[in-house]
Write a protein that holds these residues in place. Structure first.
Motif, short mmCIF file in Angstrom:
data_model
loop_
_atom_site.label_atom_id
_atom_site.label_comp_id
_atom_site.label_asym_id
_atom_site.label_seq_id
_atom_site.Cartn_x
_atom_site.Cartn_y
_atom_site.Cartn_z
N ALA A 102 11.10 1.20 -7.24
CA ALA A 102 12.49 1.24 -6.96
C ALA A 102 13.05 2.24 -6.18
CB ALA A 102 13.43 0.99 -8.66
N ILE A 103 12.41 3.41 -6.21
CA ILE A 103 12.74 4.63 -5.41
C ILE A 103 12.37 4.16 -3.73
CG2 ILE A 103 12.07 6.87 -4.79
CD1 ILE A 103 11.81 7.25 -7.75
N GLY A 104 11.38 3.54 -3.73
CA GLY A 104 10.88 3.29 -2.56
C GLY A 104 11.98 2.30 -1.63
N ASP A 105 12.43 1.40 -2.87
CA ASP A 105 13.63 0.48 -2.21
C ASP A 105 14.45 1.21 -1.92
OD1 ASP A 105 11.42 -1.50 -2.94
OD2 ASP A 105 12.48 -2.29 -4.88
N THR B 104 20.94 -5.05 13.67
CA THR B 104 19.82 -4.82 12.81
C THR B 104 19.14 -3.48 12.75
OG1 THR B 104 19.17 -7.10 13.19
CG2 THR B 104 17.55 -5.75 12.31
N GLY B 105 19.13 -2.71 11.42
CA GLY B 105 18.56 -1.59 11.41
C GLY B 105 17.10 -1.51 10.51
N GLN B 106 16.25 -0.68 10.86
CA GLN B 106 15.12 -0.56 10.07
C GLN B 106 14.98 0.81 9.29
OE1 GLN B 106 12.74 -3.10 10.64
NE2 GLN B 106 14.24 -3.94 11.88
N GLY B 107 14.33 0.38 8.26
CA GLY B 107 13.98 1.84 7.25
C GLY B 107 12.55 1.61 6.52
N ILE B 108 12.14 2.80 6.41
CA ILE B 108 10.54 3.00 5.93
C ILE B 108 10.55 4.02 4.87
CG2 ILE B 108 8.16 3.46 6.35
CD1 ILE B 108 8.53 2.40 9.01
N ALA B 109 10.01 3.93 3.75
CA ALA B 109 9.74 4.89 2.74
C ALA B 109 8.28 4.82 2.33
CB ALA B 109 10.77 4.63 1.54
N ARG B 110 7.44 6.09 2.37
CA ARG B 110 6.32 6.27 1.85
C ARG B 110 6.08 6.88 0.70
NH1 ARG B 110 6.31 6.66 7.37
NH2 ARG B 110 5.25 5.15 8.46
N CYS B 111 5.35 6.62 -0.30
CA CYS B 111 5.12 6.95 -1.46
C CYS B 111 3.81 8.15 -1.22
CB CYS B 111 4.36 6.17 -2.62
SG CYS B 111 4.41 6.89 -4.00
N SER B 112 4.04 9.29 -1.55
CA SER B 112 3.18 10.36 -1.41
C SER B 112 1.94 10.01 -2.50
CB SER B 112 3.64 11.86 -1.62
OG SER B 112 2.73 12.79 -1.30
N PRO B 113 0.86 10.38 -1.98
CA PRO B 113 -0.34 10.17 -2.94
C PRO B 113 -0.32 10.92 -4.28
CG PRO B 113 -1.33 10.45 -0.81
CD PRO B 113 0.10 10.77 -0.86
N GLN B 114 0.31 12.00 -4.40
CA GLN B 114 0.69 12.89 -5.79
C GLN B 114 2.01 12.45 -6.17
OE1 GLN B 114 0.67 14.10 -2.48
NE2 GLN B 114 2.39 15.74 -2.31
N ASP B 115 2.71 11.94 -5.87
CA ASP B 115 3.84 11.15 -6.63
C ASP B 115 3.74 9.93 -7.39
OD1 ASP B 115 5.46 13.37 -5.58
OD2 ASP B 115 6.28 12.13 -3.88
N ASP C 15 0.75 -1.18 0.09
CA ASP C 15 0.13 -0.23 0.11
C ASP C 15 0.73 1.25 0.08
OD1 ASP C 15 -2.41 -1.72 0.01
OD2 ASP C 15 -2.33 -1.66 2.20
N GLY C 16 1.75 1.33 -0.85
CA GLY C 16 2.51 2.49 -0.89
C GLY C 16 3.76 2.70 -0.05
N THR C 17 3.93 1.79 1.03
CA THR C 17 4.98 1.90 2.18
C THR C 17 5.77 0.68 1.79
OG1 THR C 17 3.46 2.97 3.55
CG2 THR C 17 5.19 1.71 4.49
N THR C 18 7.26 1.14 1.77
CA THR C 18 8.24 0.21 1.48
C THR C 18 9.02 0.03 2.93
OG1 THR C 18 8.41 0.69 -0.46
CG2 THR C 18 10.35 -0.62 0.15
N ARG C 19 9.05 -0.93 3.30
CA ARG C 19 9.81 -1.48 4.67
C ARG C 19 10.94 -1.85 4.43
NH1 ARG C 19 6.51 -0.14 8.71
NH2 ARG C 19 4.55 -0.17 8.50
N ALA C 20 12.29 -1.87 4.85
CA ALA C 20 13.63 -2.48 4.83
C ALA C 20 14.11 -2.78 6.06
CB ALA C 20 14.48 -1.49 4.20
#
Length: 99
Positions: free
Chosen positions: A50-53, A34-45, A17-22
């Motif tokens: 690949a960018i979220g990854d 162990t490290g965590q990272g999150i990227a969220r796709c803005s609805p207008q983008d 749902d537009g959220t990438t977790r690493a």
């Protein structure tokens, strides 16, 4: 002293749902961080997975790097090369922007 080591980093990515977790795991052979990272796709983008990854993975690896710097800073303090209770400073000259 001459020596050769190999450390491995495993990065696992998942997207929903537009959220990438690493999750990045650094394995030194004697310890794991162990490290965590999150990227969220803005609805207008545009949705470019690949960018979220890339963003989520870089944030997870940044998390691991910060932990590793803290471990090294404590080890330096314990070896008498600095104060272990001082916060670790960013190792680079540019701004350490928050994810």
């Amino acid at each position: 002293m001459n020596r050769t080591l190999e450390w491995t980093v495993r990065v696992e990515l998942s997207e929903q749902d537009g959220t990438t977790r690493a999750e990045a795991v650094l394995d030194t052979g004697s310890a794991k961080l162990t490290g965590q990272g999150i990227a969220r796709c803005s609805p207008q983008d545009p949705d470019v997975p690949a960018i979220g990854d890339e963003v989520a993975a870089s944030r997870a690896m940044h998390d691991v790097a910060g932990q590793l710097m803290s471990v090294a800073d404590r080890a330096l303090g314990q070896a008498g090369a600095g104060r272990a209770d001082e916060p670790a400073q960013p190792p680079y000259a540019w701004s350490d922007a928050s994810p």
